[in-house]
Design an enzyme around this catalytic site. Structure first.
Site, PDB file in Angstrom:
ATOM      1  NE  ARG A  52      -5.497  19.379   0.422  1.00 53.10           N
ATOM      2  CZ  ARG A  52      -4.677  19.869  -0.501  1.00 53.10           C
ATOM      3  NH1 ARG A  52      -4.811  21.130  -0.892  1.00 53.10           N
ATOM      4  NH2 ARG A  52      -3.734  19.130  -1.044  1.00 53.10           N
TER       5      ARG A  52
ATOM      6  CG  HIS B  74      -1.776  14.679   6.888  1.00 57.28           C
ATOM      7  ND1 HIS B  74      -2.898  14.377   6.170  1.00 57.28           N
ATOM      8  CD2 HIS B  74      -1.631  16.036   6.799  1.00 57.28           C
ATOM      9  CE1 HIS B  74      -3.428  15.477   5.679  1.00 57.28           C
ATOM     10  NE2 HIS B  74      -2.669  16.502   6.035  1.00 57.28           N
TER      11      HIS B  74
ATOM     12  CE1 TYR C  72       9.813  28.394  22.605  1.00 60.49           C
ATOM     13  CE2 TYR C  72       8.570  29.195  20.720  1.00 60.49           C
ATOM     14  CZ  TYR C  72       9.758  29.112  21.431  1.00 60.49           C
ATOM     15  OH  TYR C  72      10.866  29.752  20.969  1.00 60.49           O
TER      16      TYR C  72
END
Length: 752
Positions: free
Chosen positions: A36, A82, A127
């Site tokens: 990570r 993931h 968007y």
């Protein structure tokens, strides 16, 4: 299974809580570190970043493709590789698309992807649209060529690359930042051409030191044009240890008497800087600045204007103060803590980082060439079988038409392998034309030539290094650019002193007999007419400016100083000085003075001793003050008197018995501290018994009148009358007229 564990009757493993929690925490910490927070030295990516890039390549979102909604990419990443939160994944994607966050962005975004003022102001993923940037080819161009290892995804239905075959050391180019369990990483970005040059140097000289590599890599190169002001020696030390810090400073220009900021340090918000400066202005801690403007636009992404109050202000001193007190100058941690090729996190120096990447690159190129060599051998093997069949075409056709198992027959008749036999059987009739033999032999010749070249390269370390060097140089030429963050040697920024920041306004500082102080604006204040607490009255007053220091003198001869702008307002009755200063036991404040550092003052005790002192010698930062005037036993210090000229001033001193003496100021020494010399003669025993002592002292010039106050009465002595009291220093002086033998104080009147 732990030695202390056991199985109960249901077959459940039982562990002591101490062992279970320790193992669970260590497992979690290793997961955070390896999967990570920390990047790999191979491709410079964390797992989520690697999965985003790979998912976009699988979607065909290369630099020439049409943009696709970011939600589509995030969905693929989460669903296939993931299984974590979509917001964290999208933020990682946004970061790789921001040109002000990444030195070489990996993603080309369309829409609102945030701004330098607020990097987290990006639009939602439904968007925005994205595709990979051209630079992403550095990580992906060799992915399908057998260059990396693959591993199953989280549900075992797909494979994903463990690392990407980076053609350049992306770890140094884009940097990395992350916090794991018990460790963190902060790798700054660098210039591509400089890093490529250092790689070539290390490739040619494997024993090159960090100092030699720093001849190519001058320092980090952030995606901003702000200056790096860390000394070069400190940068080299940082690269040698892998730990350090980098300091950046904004760039500014002077235009028409205004200061224009044209570049801010990395990840510094212009709005935040203006807010910090405005905060100082509102707190009246920046009187030299009149106005602020933000003129940033598309043509000038950073253009912040600071308007000084006048052209007489020292611009460099003002900017040095702002550098020291705002985010216009910032320091960035550097910690080359990365996951090495051995899969372990470690803090590495610059040479180790480049050396491991070159080792990874060498293995990547070797695997790529071997993969191509295997493909060439496979193709040549098929062509050999096809050529045999072509030369025996009639026999091959007969076997195919008549034999029940033509594959085995072909293998036995022409000594073909199964692969060759299958290829012959799969060959289309159109490929049996007369010219096909020439094509087969031509392809065989080309492939044989390529195979020989590949074998030569694979069997020669020098050829491998030459190939790697040429590819690095080609990529540097294609993707490289000029350094953005100049490295400049600058002096450390120092904030301005409080006295320089305070507004310069005329004020009158008033001290009462009980030690209460206040400051009134202006010099036309009648201090005696102000209201005082019951039992208190006026003691002393001083005129000056609000950005100057104020000196207080106590009865023991100690001086104290405070900034004038910190004193309470005269709208009330002030505050006791004992709340800000720590006078000696039994000491009372007897005077307050203000002036220029080189102004002269007469310090005297009521025992009749005194000397000339400079104002700057009376200043101190100690709350307990400093001993300036040595006071004889039983005596007290008097209010200091201002000296206008050592040539023209006369000292006038009056005792409690009504004796007055006038002596030349030139007879007194100038000292930083001490007892001084005798001005007027008073027997020490009478002073100790408080039977006689000096009650008033001042300085007067020729032609000036002297006002003498005694109770409710006062009289004015003209200049010629004052001259009658002139005498030798140390004498007793002459008696004042009857009715003025008990003098309260004396003041200088105007010239006659």
């Amino acid at each position: 299974m732990s030695n202390t564990s056991e199985l109960n009757f249901e077959g459940i493993e039982q562990l002591p809580l101490k062992e279970f929690t320790e193992k669970a925490y260590l497992d979690y910490s290793m997961y955070v570190i390896l999967d990570r927070a920390l990047p790999s030295v191979a491709d410079g990516l964390k797992p989520v970043q690697r999965r985003i890039i790979y998912a976009m390549s699988e979607l065909g979102l290369n630099a020439a493709a049409k943009y696709k909604k970011s939600a589509r990419t995030v969905g693929d990443v989460l669903g296939k590789f993931h299984p974590h939160g979509d917001s964290a994944c999208y933020e990682a994607m946004v970061l790789m698309a921001q040109s002000f966050s990444y030195r070489y962005p990996l993603i080309d975004g369309q829409g609102n992807w945030g701004s330098p003022d607020d990097p987290k102001s990006f639009a939602a993923m439904r968007y925005t649209e994205a595709r990979m940037a051209r630079y992403a080819d550095v990580l992906l161009s060799e992915l399908g060529q057998g260059t990396v290892d693959w591993a199953p995804n989280f549900d075992g239905t797909l494979d994903e690359p463990i690392r990407l075959p980076a053609r350049l050391p992306n770890l140094l180019l884009n940097g990395a930042a992350g916090i794991a369990v018990g460790m963190a990483t902060d790798v700054p970005p660098h210039n591509l051409r400089e890093v490529a040059s250092a790689c070539v140097r290390l490739l040619d000289e494997p024993k090159a030191s960090v100092e030699m590599l720093c001849e190519h890599i001058k320092g980090p190169d952030y995606p901003t044009e702000a200056e790096i002001i860390t000394p070069p020696a400190d940068i080299v030390a940082m690269y040698k240890s892998g730990i350090g810090s980098i300091r950046m400073r904004a760039r500014f220009e002077q235009e028409n008497g205004e200061i224009v900021l044209t570049a801010l340090p990395f990840q510094v918000s212009g709005a935040r800087v203006l807010e910090q400066i405005a905060g100082q202005m509102n707190a009246k801690k920046l009187p030299m600045v009149e106005d602020l403007r933000d003129e940033s636009d598309h043509e000038n992404p950073t253009r912040l204007v600071i308007v000084p109050r006048s052209n007489r202000i020292d611009f460099n001193a003002l900017m040095a103060h702002l550098f020291a007190t705002t985010d216009l100058e910032r320091s960035y941690r550097v910690n080359f803590n990365v996951i090495g090729l051995d899969g372990r996190p470690q803090v590495k120096d610059l040479r180790a980082v480049l050396g491991e990447w070159l080792e990874y690159r060498y293995e990547t190129v070797r695997r790529r060439l071997q993969y191509r060599l295997d493909k060439v051998d496979h193709r040549l093997h098929l062509l050999d079988g096809l050529l045999i069949a072509f030369l025996n075409l009639d026999e091959v056709i007969r076997i195919i038409r008549t034999d029940d198992e033509p594959k085995h027959a072909l293998i036995e008749r022409f000594s073909l392998t199964e692969l060759q036999a299958d290829y012959v059987l799969d060959t289309k009739l159109r490929q049996l034309a007369r010219l096909e033999e020439m094509k087969i032999r031509s392809e065989q010749a080309e492939l044989a030539k390529e195979r020989a070249s590949l074998n030569k390269t694979l069997n020669s370390k020098q050829r491998m290094k030459t190939l790697i060097r040429s590819e690095i140089c080609a990529d540097a030429e294609r993707y490289g650019d000029e350094r953005r963050s100049p490295i400049v040697t600058r002096q450390a920024a120092q904030p301005l002193a409080q006295s320089e920041l305070a507004p310069s306004e005329p004020i009158t500082v008033v001290l009462s007999r009980r030690g209460w102080v206040r400051a009134a604006k202006g010099h036309d204040i009648i201090a005696q007419s102000l209201s005082y607490k019951a039992g208190d009255e006026f003691q002393s007053a001083a005129h000056g400016r609000s950005n100057e220091m104020v000196v207080f003198m106590d009865s023991t001869g100690r001086s104290y100083s405070l900034p004038a702008h910190q004193l309470p307002s005269a709208r009330g009755q002030g505050e006791p000085l004992s709340g800000r200063l720590t006078p000696a036991d039994g000491a009372v404040f007897v005077g307050v003075i203000m002036g220029a550092p080189d102004s002269l003052w007469l310090l005297a005790s009521d025992a009749g001793y005194g000397f000339v002192a400079r104002f700057e010698d009376l200043l101190t930062r100690n709350k307990s003050g400093k001993q300036v005037l040595s006071v004889p036993k039983g005596a007290r210090a008097m209010t200091p008197a201002a000296i206008r000229s050592l040539e023209d001033d006369w000292v006038v001193v009056v005792t409690s018995d009504g004796n007055m003496l006038v002596v030349s100021i030139g007879e007194l020494p100038t000292l930083p501290k001490g007892k001084g010399i005798k001005i007027i003669g008073i027997p020490p025993k009478r002073v100790a018994a408080r039977e006689e002592y000096a009650v008033a002292i001042t300085c007067i010039q020729d032609g000036e009148s002297l006002a003498v106050y005694s109770g409710q009465r006062h009289k004015t002595l003209r200049g010629d009358e004052v001259d009658e009291y002139a005498g030798e220093r140390g004498r007793r002086g002459s008696k004042l007229s009857r009715g003025f033998r008990k003098v309260d104080h004396i003041t200088v009147a105007e010239k006659t």
